[in-house]
Design a protein around this motif. Structure first.
Motif, short mmCIF file in Angstrom:
data_model
loop_
_atom_site.label_atom_id
_atom_site.label_comp_id
_atom_site.label_asym_id
_atom_site.label_seq_id
_atom_site.Cartn_x
_atom_site.Cartn_y
_atom_site.Cartn_z
N LEU B 48 0.97 -1.31 -0.01
CA LEU B 48 0.11 0.10 0.06
C LEU B 48 0.88 1.24 -0.12
O LEU B 48 1.89 1.10 0.31
CB LEU B 48 -1.00 0.06 1.18
N LYS B 49 0.19 2.33 -0.40
CA LYS B 49 1.02 3.75 -0.39
C LYS B 49 -0.01 4.86 0.37
O LYS B 49 -1.13 4.68 0.25
CB LYS B 49 1.33 3.85 -1.76
N TYR B 50 0.77 5.83 0.59
CA TYR B 50 0.10 6.88 1.30
C TYR B 50 0.67 8.21 0.16
O TYR B 50 2.03 8.10 0.18
CB TYR B 50 0.33 7.37 2.67
N ILE B 51 -0.18 8.82 -0.37
CA ILE B 51 0.31 9.88 -1.29
C ILE B 51 -0.34 11.28 -0.75
O ILE B 51 0.47 12.19 -0.54
CB ILE B 51 0.07 9.64 -2.72
N THR B 52 -1.60 11.35 -0.62
CA THR B 52 -2.17 12.42 -0.23
C THR B 52 -3.50 11.89 0.36
O THR B 52 -3.91 10.75 -0.05
CB THR B 52 -2.41 13.61 -1.21
N GLY B 53 -4.34 12.89 1.13
CA GLY B 53 -5.97 12.38 1.21
C GLY B 53 -5.95 11.60 2.52
O GLY B 53 -5.42 12.01 3.55
N ASP B 54 -7.03 10.79 2.53
CA ASP B 54 -7.34 10.01 3.77
C ASP B 54 -6.28 9.76 4.61
O ASP B 54 -5.33 8.66 3.74
CB ASP B 54 -8.27 9.03 3.45
N ASN B 55 -6.19 9.75 5.92
CA ASN B 55 -4.90 9.11 6.60
C ASN B 55 -4.63 7.59 6.84
O ASN B 55 -3.54 7.09 7.10
CB ASN B 55 -4.94 9.88 7.93
N LEU B 56 -5.92 6.99 6.55
CA LEU B 56 -6.03 5.72 6.74
C LEU B 56 -5.87 5.05 5.24
O LEU B 56 -6.97 5.21 4.60
CB LEU B 56 -7.14 5.17 7.56
N VAL B 57 -5.01 4.18 4.89
CA VAL B 57 -4.75 3.74 3.88
C VAL B 57 -5.08 2.28 3.79
O VAL B 57 -4.55 1.45 4.49
CB VAL B 57 -3.37 4.03 3.02
N LYS B 58 -5.89 1.70 3.03
CA LYS B 58 -6.21 0.29 2.77
C LYS B 58 -5.53 -0.43 1.45
O LYS B 58 -5.20 0.29 0.59
CB LYS B 58 -7.72 -0.20 2.68
N GLU B 66 -1.55 3.70 8.94
CA GLU B 66 -2.24 5.12 9.37
C GLU B 66 -1.24 6.04 9.08
O GLU B 66 -0.04 5.99 9.72
CB GLU B 66 -2.82 5.17 10.72
N PHE B 67 -1.38 7.24 8.43
CA PHE B 67 -0.41 8.26 8.26
C PHE B 67 -0.73 9.33 9.44
O PHE B 67 -2.05 9.58 9.67
CB PHE B 67 -0.76 9.04 7.19
N ASN B 68 0.48 9.41 10.32
CA ASN B 68 0.30 10.60 11.36
C ASN B 68 1.23 11.65 11.18
O ASN B 68 2.52 11.51 11.47
CB ASN B 68 0.41 9.68 12.68
N LYS B 69 0.92 12.78 10.48
CA LYS B 69 1.97 13.82 10.08
C LYS B 69 2.47 14.33 11.51
O LYS B 69 3.56 14.64 11.48
CB LYS B 69 1.44 14.94 9.64
N SER B 70 1.75 14.53 12.59
CA SER B 70 2.50 15.14 13.71
C SER B 70 3.46 14.15 14.51
O SER B 70 4.38 14.63 15.02
CB SER B 70 1.24 15.55 14.85
N PHE B 74 3.88 6.24 10.02
CA PHE B 74 3.17 5.46 8.97
C PHE B 74 3.13 3.91 9.38
O PHE B 74 3.73 3.05 8.75
CB PHE B 74 3.84 5.61 7.57
N HIS B 75 2.40 3.66 10.53
CA HIS B 75 2.49 2.10 11.07
C HIS B 75 1.45 1.21 10.31
O HIS B 75 0.38 1.80 9.91
CB HIS B 75 1.87 2.34 12.22
N LEU B 76 1.82 0.01 9.87
CA LEU B 76 1.27 -0.83 9.21
C LEU B 76 0.38 -1.87 10.04
O LEU B 76 0.78 -2.15 11.13
CB LEU B 76 2.11 -1.97 8.43
N LYS B 77 -1.02 -2.11 9.74
CA LYS B 77 -1.92 -2.88 10.71
C LYS B 77 -2.53 -3.70 10.02
O LYS B 77 -2.82 -3.76 8.68
CB LYS B 77 -2.73 -1.72 11.31
N LYS B 78 -3.22 -4.70 10.68
CA LYS B 78 -4.01 -5.67 10.16
C LYS B 78 -4.78 -6.01 11.59
O LYS B 78 -4.39 -6.51 12.50
CB LYS B 78 -3.29 -6.65 9.70
N PRO B 79 -6.02 -6.25 11.36
CA PRO B 79 -7.08 -6.52 12.37
C PRO B 79 -6.78 -8.00 13.14
O PRO B 79 -6.95 -8.26 14.28
CB PRO B 79 -8.35 -6.54 12.03
N SER B 80 -6.43 -8.98 12.16
CA SER B 80 -6.46 -10.39 12.57
C SER B 80 -5.43 -11.05 11.80
O SER B 80 -5.46 -11.16 10.54
CB SER B 80 -8.00 -10.91 12.23
#
Lengths: 113, 116
Positions: B48-58, B66-70, B74-80
């Motif tokens: 996956l990638k984050y370029i701009t826009g929504d902070n949660l990227v699927k 989740e992108f956190n600018k402050s 940019f931690h990678l997550k998976k619910p299960s």
């Protein structure tokens, strides 16, 4: 199938014997790059090419050469390999846009004795 | 100069539990951020990638980040987590401006082990 093809997958050689690792992509990508992967160091870029006949050094270019005579091919040349070049090498490509992901080959494991 | 840090060399998680693989970055401008996965004897695959826009990227395989600018994270997550998620994960960053904007800088990788 869209892919980046590297050959050979495994290579054992001796110090000083020139070798070439080939890389070819069939996706018409402008950008191609070589990386080496070493334990604890992650991926480090060796050389990259923005397009045909345009190449530039990455972070660790010493001891390596590249050429980009055709869009699809980007060979990595070791003129005089040394043991510190023993590593896992990856070729990658992408279209011209900077926000587009890289496509990687399956790697070449090189051992220099 | 741009840089990326993955503070954990290895993460162990039980199958079915949520997983997080951490990544922090440093750039002078705005970042392009990527996650890649490497299975044994294979090249890296884009997740996956984050370029701009929504902070949660699927992304692929149920992963999200989740992108956190402050916090410059940019931690990678998976619910299960699945056993098949066991692999080496790389975070990468590109600064949108400056001389380094052509190149990706990779982290050192985090080995994820999912325990049955």
């Amino acid at each position: 199938e869209a892919q980046v093809t590297q050959n050979p997958r495994y290579l054992i050689t001796v110090t000083g014997k020139k070798l070439t690792v080939t890389c070819s992509q069939n996706m018409n990508h402008e950008y191609m790059s070589w990386y080496r992967q070493d334990p604890g160091l992650g991926l480090r870029q060796i050389y990259y090419s923005m397009n045909v006949e345009v190449t530039d050094k990455g972070d660790v270019p010493e001891g390596y050469k590249v050429s980009r005579k055709e869009k699809r091919n980007f060979p990595l040349i070791l003129e005089s390999p040394s043991p510190n070049q023993t590593s896992l090498y990856f070729c990658a490509s992408r279209p011209g846009g900077y926000n587009l992901p890289l496509h990687f080959g399956n790697g070449t494991r090189l051992t220099v004795t | 100069a741009q840089s990326v840090a993955q503070p954990e060399d290895q993460v162990n998680v039980a199958e079915g539990n949520p997983l997080t693989v951490k990544c922090t970055y440093s750039v002078s401008g705005n970042p392009y951020l990527f996650w890649y996965v490497q299975y044994p004897n294979r090249g890296l695959q884009f997740l996956l990638k984050y370029i701009t826009g929504d902070n949660l990227v699927k992304g692929s395989y149920g992963f999200e980040a989740e992108f956190n600018k402050s916090q410059t994270s940019f931690h990678l997550k998976k619910p299960s987590a699945l056993v098949s998620d066991s692999a080496l994960y790389f975070c990468a960053v590109r600064d949108m401006r400056g001389a380094g904007s052509y190149q990706l800088t990779f982290g050192k990788g985090t080995k994820l082990s999912v325990i049955p």
